[in-house]
Design a protein around this motif. Structure first.
Motif, short mmCIF file in Angstrom:
data_model
loop_
_atom_site.label_atom_id
_atom_site.label_comp_id
_atom_site.label_asym_id
_atom_site.label_seq_id
_atom_site.Cartn_x
_atom_site.Cartn_y
_atom_site.Cartn_z
N ALA A 1 0.85 -1.19 -0.09
CA ALA A 1 -0.07 -0.07 -0.02
C ALA A 1 1.07 1.25 0.13
CB ALA A 1 -0.95 -0.20 1.19
N THR A 2 0.55 2.17 -0.83
CA THR A 2 1.27 3.43 -0.84
C THR A 2 0.54 4.47 0.27
OG1 THR A 2 1.71 3.54 -3.10
CG2 THR A 2 1.65 5.53 -2.18
N ARG A 3 1.41 4.74 1.43
CA ARG A 3 0.98 5.73 2.51
C ARG A 3 1.34 7.14 2.07
NH1 ARG A 3 3.42 3.30 7.82
NH2 ARG A 3 2.17 4.94 8.57
N LYS A 4 0.26 7.77 1.31
CA LYS A 4 0.19 9.10 0.96
C LYS A 4 0.23 9.93 2.18
CE LYS A 4 -1.27 8.48 -3.94
NZ LYS A 4 -2.08 8.78 -4.79
N GLU A 5 -0.42 9.57 3.14
CA GLU A 5 -0.68 10.37 4.19
C GLU A 5 0.78 10.69 5.03
OE1 GLU A 5 -0.73 6.22 6.07
OE2 GLU A 5 -1.32 7.24 4.28
N LEU A 6 1.78 9.90 4.59
CA LEU A 6 3.02 10.18 5.38
C LEU A 6 3.84 11.65 4.74
CD1 LEU A 6 4.63 6.66 5.68
CD2 LEU A 6 3.52 8.22 7.62
N ILE A 7 3.36 12.03 3.53
CA ILE A 7 4.03 12.90 2.90
C ILE A 7 3.92 14.06 3.67
CG2 ILE A 7 3.93 14.48 0.76
CD1 ILE A 7 3.10 11.97 -0.84
N GLY A 8 5.01 14.85 3.96
CA GLY A 8 5.12 16.11 4.91
C GLY A 8 5.30 15.80 6.12
N GLU A 9 5.45 14.65 6.73
CA GLU A 9 5.91 14.37 8.09
C GLU A 9 7.31 14.50 8.12
OE1 GLU A 9 4.32 12.84 10.55
OE2 GLU A 9 2.29 13.05 9.58
#
Length: 448
Positions: free
Chosen positions: A383-391
């Motif tokens: 799965a691509t965890r796009k919610e991590l972008i910007g962390e």
């Protein structure tokens, strides 16, 4: 179509090839006679191994049937040196007297064949000579081959006390014989009149009646030995140019048949090509029935490998058996190996094109995995965890460029954008794709 259908189809093809070859190659029955006869045997078209096989059969038949004279009616532009050499051997060792009757051209290998007969008679307007050796591209052969051929021609002339200089001039442009038009870059080609003058022909005969009169056999029974339909096929399919074509059609046809629904045109073409190959070589006398057994064994071994895949031993043995059967059936190992190589290359190239644009539709379709899970169907490896972008976190190990970083107490495997990032350096997640997490270095060190 299941595996049992595959094995039945391949066995059916191989058995038909072997059966047809055995049936069609049965020699014709010959009647016996005690009459005094003159046998006329045609030596026409190109000199090749099929002609050799025909002459071998004809000379033997004439001898067995009590011929008193054999007349070789020659009209040929020449051909293969090795075939001409074998034919000359047959003529020299004939138990029946032989006469070469030139009815058209006796050039190159044809001239050599004529020189090996006990006597030569030419029809008006015919020619004999022009016997230079050339390679497959039409260029002069190497010096070693030229030297051997010149010696062979001279020895053939000496068989019946003919001056060998004229035989040499037929293949050597350096021999100067202006009285018969040889020399100055020209090969000697004797007309019927010139042949009489230099002793290369015993007589000129306009037709068979005049020939028989010269032979003092006007009342002899004439028998014509003709090339049978089977021998005509054999002469065609044993030609060095035709063999790779047949093998290419045979291998490609059978490969495409296994990937095509039903039994159709590819299978018929492949089966016919293999039949012609083995049939021609069997009729020509280059092969025996043992090659058919070896070929069938090769097919069976390949079937075993397809149905019971293992370490490839049966498949390798099957391929070796098939190639071995073709090599044993051929008169030239070099020629058949080159032909097989050409056939393999053509089969691979055409098969790749066919499968790319038409796909797998035949009985082997079920044996080849063509199904794939794609992202369009909802399948993903990670799965691509796009919610991590910007962390924002820090590198817990050195990134060279991969390593480990911690984001809010979660340890992740990351990779930098390309550069080196020291341990403890503050980083920011800028992209994610599946399990790949890309970070960028921030110009400050992370502090608790």
């Amino acid at each position: 179509m299941n595996r049992s259908m595959i094995i039945r189809r391949l066995l059916f093809l191989s058995l038909i090839v072997c059966g047809l070859v055995i049936w069609a190659a049965q020699p014709p029955a010959h009647s016996q006679t005690n009459n005094e006869v003159v046998y006329f045997i045609p030596v026409e078209q190109a000199v090749e191994r099929g002609l050799e096989a025909f002459l071998r059969r004809s000379l033997l038949q004439a001898q067995e049937e009590g011929a008193t004279q054999i007349v070789l009616e020659i009209d040929t532009p020449g051909g293969l040196v090795d075939a001409a050499t074998e034919i000359a051997y047959l003529i020299r060792n004939s138990a029946v007297p032989t006469t070469a009757y030139v009815t058209g051209k006796a050039w190159s290998a044809g001239a050599y064949i004529a020189l090996n007969a006990d006597q030569i008679v030419m029809a008006p307007g015919t020619t004999m000579g022009s016997a230079a050796v050339v390679d497959g591209a039409g260029n002069a052969a190497e010096d070693k081959m030229q030297s051997a051929w010149l010696a062979t021609l001279e020895e053939a002339a000496k068989l019946n006390d003919r001056n060998p200089i004229y035989a040499r001039a037929m293949a050597d442009t350096s021999v100067n014989l202006p009285e018969v038009g040889a020399g100055e870059g020209k090969l000697l080609t004797l007309t019927s009149g010139d042949a009489i003058k230099v002793g290369y022909a015993e007589a000129i005969a306009a037709d068979r009646q005049e020939l028989l009169a010269f032979l003092e056999m006007e009342n002899a029974v004439i028998r014509d030995l003709e090339v049978s339909f089977a021998e005509k096929i054999a002469r065609f399919v044993t030609h060095p140019v035709i063999i790779p074509i047949l093998l290419s059609i045979g291998s490609l046809g059978l490969v495409l048949e296994l990937y095509s629904p039903g039994f159709g045109i590819p299978g018929i073409m492949g089966l016919s090509a293999l039949f012609l190959f083995f049939f021609g070589h069997l009729v020509a006398g280059f092969a025996g029935y043992e090659v058919l057994i070896l070929f069938a064994a090769g097919i069976i071994l390949i079937i075993v490998e397809i149905l019971f895949p293992g370490f490839g031993i049966f498949g390798i043995l099957g391929i070796v058996a098939i190639i071995g059967s073709m090599v044993l059936a051929s008169y030239s190992t070099v020629n058949i190996l080159l032909s097989i190589l050409i056939a393999v290359v053509i089969t691979v190239v055409v098969s790749i094109f066919f499968f790319k644009y038409f796909g797998y539709k035949g009985p082997l379709k079920k044996m080849i995995l063509t199904y794939a899970t794609t992202s369009e169907q909802g399948y993903v490896s990670n799965a691509t965890r796009k919610e991590l972008i910007g962390e924002i976190g820090y590198a817990s190990t050195v990134l060279r460029p991969s390593g480990t970083a911690i984001f809010e107490d979660e340890r992740l495997d990351v990779v930098s954008e390309g550069g080196f990032i020291a341990q403890g350096q503050k980083v920011k997640i800028v992209a994610t794709q599946g399990s790949r997490i890309v970070v960028r270095e921030l110009k400050e060190t992370f502090k608790d």
